[in-house]
Design a protein around this motif. Structure first.
Motif, mmCIF file in Angstrom:
data_model
loop_
_atom_site.group_PDB
_atom_site.id
_atom_site.type_symbol
_atom_site.label_atom_id
_atom_site.label_comp_id
_atom_site.label_asym_id
_atom_site.label_seq_id
_atom_site.Cartn_x
_atom_site.Cartn_y
_atom_site.Cartn_z
ATOM 1 N N SER A 163 -2.866 3.979 -4.898
ATOM 2 C CA SER A 163 -1.156 4.239 -5.211
ATOM 3 C C SER A 163 -0.423 3.343 -5.231
ATOM 4 C CB SER A 163 -1.060 4.543 -4.046
ATOM 5 O OG SER A 163 0.448 5.113 -3.767
ATOM 6 N N GLU A 164 -0.545 1.854 -4.470
ATOM 7 C CA GLU A 164 0.642 0.740 -4.303
ATOM 8 C C GLU A 164 1.093 0.466 -6.450
ATOM 9 O OE1 GLU A 164 2.121 -1.554 -1.832
ATOM 10 O OE2 GLU A 164 1.961 -3.465 -3.126
ATOM 11 N N ASP A 207 -4.522 3.573 -0.476
ATOM 12 C CA ASP A 207 -3.782 2.753 -0.136
ATOM 13 C C ASP A 207 -3.396 1.509 -1.124
ATOM 14 O OD1 ASP A 207 -1.240 2.030 1.474
ATOM 15 O OD2 ASP A 207 -2.479 0.702 2.142
ATOM 16 N N MET A 254 0.080 9.564 1.101
ATOM 17 C CA MET A 254 -0.187 7.812 0.696
ATOM 18 C C MET A 254 0.114 7.608 -1.040
ATOM 19 S SD MET A 254 -2.755 6.998 3.181
ATOM 20 C CE MET A 254 -3.238 5.356 1.713
ATOM 21 N N GLY A 303 0.451 -0.708 0.314
ATOM 22 C CA GLY A 303 -0.139 -0.086 -0.299
ATOM 23 C C GLY A 303 1.324 1.206 -0.314
ATOM 24 N N GLY A 304 0.528 2.807 -0.466
ATOM 25 C CA GLY A 304 0.949 3.755 -0.749
ATOM 26 C C GLY A 304 1.465 4.295 0.606
ATOM 27 N N LEU A 305 0.451 3.899 1.731
ATOM 28 C CA LEU A 305 0.679 4.709 3.100
ATOM 29 C C LEU A 305 2.499 3.571 3.467
ATOM 30 C CD1 LEU A 305 0.205 6.132 5.756
ATOM 31 C CD2 LEU A 305 -0.887 3.582 6.473
ATOM 32 N N TYR A 306 2.757 3.031 3.137
ATOM 33 C CA TYR A 306 3.843 2.229 3.225
ATOM 34 C C TYR A 306 4.926 2.494 3.072
ATOM 35 C CZ TYR A 306 1.347 -0.730 5.415
ATOM 36 O OH TYR A 306 -0.115 -1.374 7.195
#
Lengths: 587, 587
Positions: free
Chosen positions: B161-162, B158, B207, A183-186
């Motif tokens: 984004s990934e 999330d 994010m 996920g983008g948060l990471y």
């Protein structure tokens, strides 16, 4: 040893930092002793040992309230709150669960917790109630980086921030979920680690939290300093600590995914004490899906942070490439993603344990079934023979899933029928399909199964007899057959039906039974309340047909003995036979 | 007029910016025409008119895929995609729903959408499938600021984004949810607005999204510029546009909450065409709660973004002060918060429509019921007489709630019984309680109701007769009584029972009926499948008692005529009577 004299966190208070380090080492040894003998969560607990000692040194539980997300990192807390014997002494281990539990310890455990991403939301309730009632305690939520991807964690942050008073969220960042993070948060967590917490772009600050970073999250003295700084703070605070998953145990540090959780093992080399060589139907299904991908480029396998539950280890994930997606702990996203993919012509298959499908009920209803998008959902573990912890019971799936309009729930009775249904479900484009993977010992069958299941709710007559009809659901089909055979010994040629569908009834077949049957028996490996059987009872309610429903009574269950559970629920073959005979007046 | 010649977005392509502005004004007039005559969402649609014209001018639907969150801002989109007549012509309005709907328009509407926070997650599925299948279209999710607080929106961000490829999230920031916004996130939106999008602290960037800000979100030329810049972008992008809720209609700009949604009104002054002077039980409940707060300082009323659903307008919210909390659209948080508050000794009461309780099933199970924390949940709208849009059906609540272990679901039959149950539920400290608020015409009763409901699952005998027993649930109790009286005219003195509890059966009372009853009839304003009645059928399955269950068949329903629904489900008084007589062999 210190640990044997620590009956509560108060016993830590007089110790020096050097002594606290010894306590941490003893706690680590205790955790290793338990998990190597008893199985359990290894890596997350080892990594959070120093932090737990520091937290209990600085804060004053039980006045200060701790909430441990998903409980994967709560073992050190248990050892410091009067439960060390469950770690040090093999004979006491069964008395202690692997999860946070007020039933086990009402003083120090605030909630029964086994699902992820709940800690901040629950803690926000402690925060708000404290403010209303007029307390002054600290509220501390401990959450791993892997749990942050769940929507409930985000909702909790959003509200706790607005409440605006004391709440301390300790983010245990070990750079891992169960498997790698997704996920983008990471990316932001990485940026924060790499900038020693100094980056301007900061997810937690953007949510309105104050923020502090501790790079060496396994160093007690730094942790004590950090926690002392935020103790009694008057606003929402995140303490982001960088820990090492598996810290202090070399095999766990070297292979973090393998060591997230383990069956009992030999501490010296990490080898398992017993090799489980049994076939697992969910792993077989995973391998079949991996194989099927090669034939079907549109097939995409989805997981919400638990790829191993269907045998997708790192190697399988690499093989699957773009045809595999792990959304992290985010079941709502998993179902919505699948629905969107199906809409656009891909063939998505999302597999998860039944207990985690609870987290995405509305998406099953709204994002999926109202739209009728042809995605496929494998419901794993739905059996009394599966996970039996309080928070992980999987056999309430039929009441949950089977009454959702326009979602069709299928129950295969063998591995081969499972695959037949999978093939059909993946390749059709009309229906939203959930499949109850038949757990327990793997059943193979030479039967020729149908290849088309679009004639919805059509039950399958396995044996046509008279007087008694047994409708045996999914993995209890073989049990139904055993009972049929026993009745044959008593001269009763009972009918046996494989209903195949859990979300409707075959009115024609049920009508047909009225002619030469007196009793219809339903047997399911699941809840009686709202289960499959009740629909059959309703169907025959206005008639003279007698109906007997066998299943599990609605209740909370925890670490039960499965044979006792069967007995208590009138579910042994003998009990079922005897109930049937009693209605037939045969004794 | 231009609008009458626009049959699809392709008809916008040749127009100049000045012409597009005229189109937008015509669209706005069309929206006002519809909502003033037909009712519907006013403010969000008016504010998003220019943006919709710009989006359809720049992007190429249906190749490019739009997903409108919750559909509150989808009316202009409907007008530009062949459905203008449903806005311009009063006689065509019923043909068009208030929600995004592929059933209505398979080409331009991608999903049936009526719940919030789903758009990004659904769009991420379109994104991933496009990448797998090999398309090149843009995927555009439109989401209002009020929907961002829902966990599913966060999970969607999330994952999208990934995935890392083209997806454009248009955040329509009008500084409002239905009521004012709540949560820490909104401080960041404010910061971004105030810094013209330049602040380093940026939730969306944290994010992993690229980001662009458009301050004048009602200026077509600026919007066209912005959308042209992001069209065909190769990575996830947020376009944060600042719009005015109610733009172009003075009453709606001046009182944004009032004008989020409206019944039909006179455009000139905004006065309602008809005043609804009927009592509403949910508002009466809200007023009672407000009053009760003065006696009980620990009582806290919780909403998830819909305070008006139980009559908490701004004035009531101000009066309640700290004893009221709006978590925004975040039902998971609402339930977890309530559980946490109850644990710490407060008296939390969370009220919401049944359809939105679907969004927090796991929190009801895990955060609440497994813990048995004494929070109170009011389930609103659970009746066939309530909201009847496809995505807002509320009468599937009993299958959803009543089978969750350790959660007790009560069904009062009148306003006075509702209040009796509320009082008990709020003041007890042992059970997690949900209450099915009896909707429909408000029933008052002079009956003396019990003050203690801790003798769980004890049904109430309202009239003790013979031969036929009617168990009539909640707001269908009066219907049961009417049928009892009709049977009396036929010389049958039927028994009438108020079951009061939906989550279990009174085995003693049911056993007692065996003596002098032949038929038990259940009547509920809800789903047959998994409903209350099926449990009664199961109970009597092995006996000679005949059981008739009356309720609604499992299906998708949309904007139905309630009398036809009753007929179709064999639910009119005459049909029920006739079914009973048929089983009794009386004609």
């Amino acid at each position: 040893m210190y640990i044997e004299k620590i009956n509560s966190p108060k016993d830590l208070k007089g110790l020096s930092i050097e002594q606290l380090k010894i306590v941490a080492d003893e706690v680590r040894a205790g955790v290793l002793n338990r998990v190597s003998n008893h199985g359990g969560h290894v890596g997350p607990n080892l990594g959070f040992t120093e932090a737990t000692v520091a937290l209990h040194y600085v804060f004053n539980a039980p006045e200060d309230k701790f909430v441990f997300d998903i409980s994967h990192q709560s073992y050190p807390h248990k050892m410091l709150t009067g439960r060390a014997k469950g770690f040090l002494d093999v004979s006491d281990m069964d008395a202690i669960s692997g999860y946070s539990s007020p039933l086990e310890n009402p003083e120090y455990d605030n909630f029964e917790i086994g699902h992820t991403s709940t800690s901040i939301a629950l803690a926000s309730g402690l925060q708000k109630a404290r403010d209303i009632i007029g307390g002054t305690e600290n509220v501390i939520a401990v959450i791993g980086d892997g749990s942050l991807s769940g929507g409930e964690a985000f909702e909790g942050l959003d509200t706790a921030s607005e409440i605006g008073t004391n709440i301390i969220v300790v983010v245990n960042d070990n750079e891992m979920s169960i498997a790698e993070n997704h996920g983008g948060l990471y990316k932001n967590l990485k940026l924060l680690r790499e900038s020693n917490g100094q980056a301007e772009l900061n997810f937690f600050k953007s949510m309105g939290f104050d923020y502090m970073y501790v790079n060496d999250g396994n160093d007690i003295s730094r942790l004590v300093d950090a926690f002392n700084k935020v103790k009694d703070i008057d606003h929402p605070m995140v303490v982001h600590i960088h820990t090492e998953k598996g810290h202090g145990y070399k095999p766990a540090v070297e292979n973090k995914e393998r060591w997230h959780w383990s069956m009992p093992f030999n501490i010296e080399d990490g080898s398992l004490k017993a090799i489980n060589s049994k076939e697992s139907i969910s792993s077989m299904l995973g391998h079949w899906l991996l194989d099927e991908m090669k034939r079907d480029e549109k097939l995409v396998v989805i997981t919400a942070g638990t790829p191993a539950s269907f045998g997708f280890t790192k190697e399988e994930r690499l093989q699957a490439g773009k045809q595999f997606i792990d959304v992290g702990i985010a079941e709502e996203e998993a179902v919505a993603l699948a629905s969107g993919m199906a809409k656009r012509g891909a063939h998505p298959v999302f597999s998860d344990f039944a207990t985690f499908f609870q987290r995405t009920y509305d998406q099953l209803c709204q994002d999926l079934a109202v739209n009728g998008n042809p995605a496929v959902f494998n419901v794993l573990g739905a059996t009394i023979y599966g996970m039996n912890d309080f928070t992980h019971i999987c056999f309430f799936d039929i009441p949950m899933i089977s009454h959702i309009p326009n979602l069709h729930y299928l129950a295969p009775t063998s591995y081969e029928e499972l695959i037949a249904m999978e093939k059909w479900a993946i390749n059709q484009d009309k229906y939203s399909i959930a499949i109850r993977v038949p757990e327990g010992p793997v059943v193979h069958s030479p039967e020729e199964y149908d290849t088309d299941y679009s004639d919805l709710n059509k039950f399958k007559m396995a044996h046509c007899g008279e007087k008694v009809a047994i409708i045996a659901v999914g993995n209890f089909f073989q049990k139904g057959d055993a009972i049929r055979q026993s009745l044959a010994n008593d001269g009763i040629d009972a009918t046996l039906i494989n209903p195949r569908y859990l979300s409707g009834v075959d009115e024609n077949m049920l009508d047909g039974l009225k002619k030469d049957h007196q009793i219809v028996v339903t047997i399911e490996d699941g809840s009686l309340d709202g289960g499959f059987g009740e629909r059959i009872s309703r169907f025959y309610g206005p008639t003279t047909m007698k109906v007997l429903n066998f299943g599990v009574k609605k209740a909370l269950y925890d670490r039960y003995d499965v044979n006792k559970l069967l007995m208590d629920n009138n579910l042994t073959d003998e009990q079922i036979l005897s109930s049937i005979k009693s209605v037939l007046n045969i004794y």
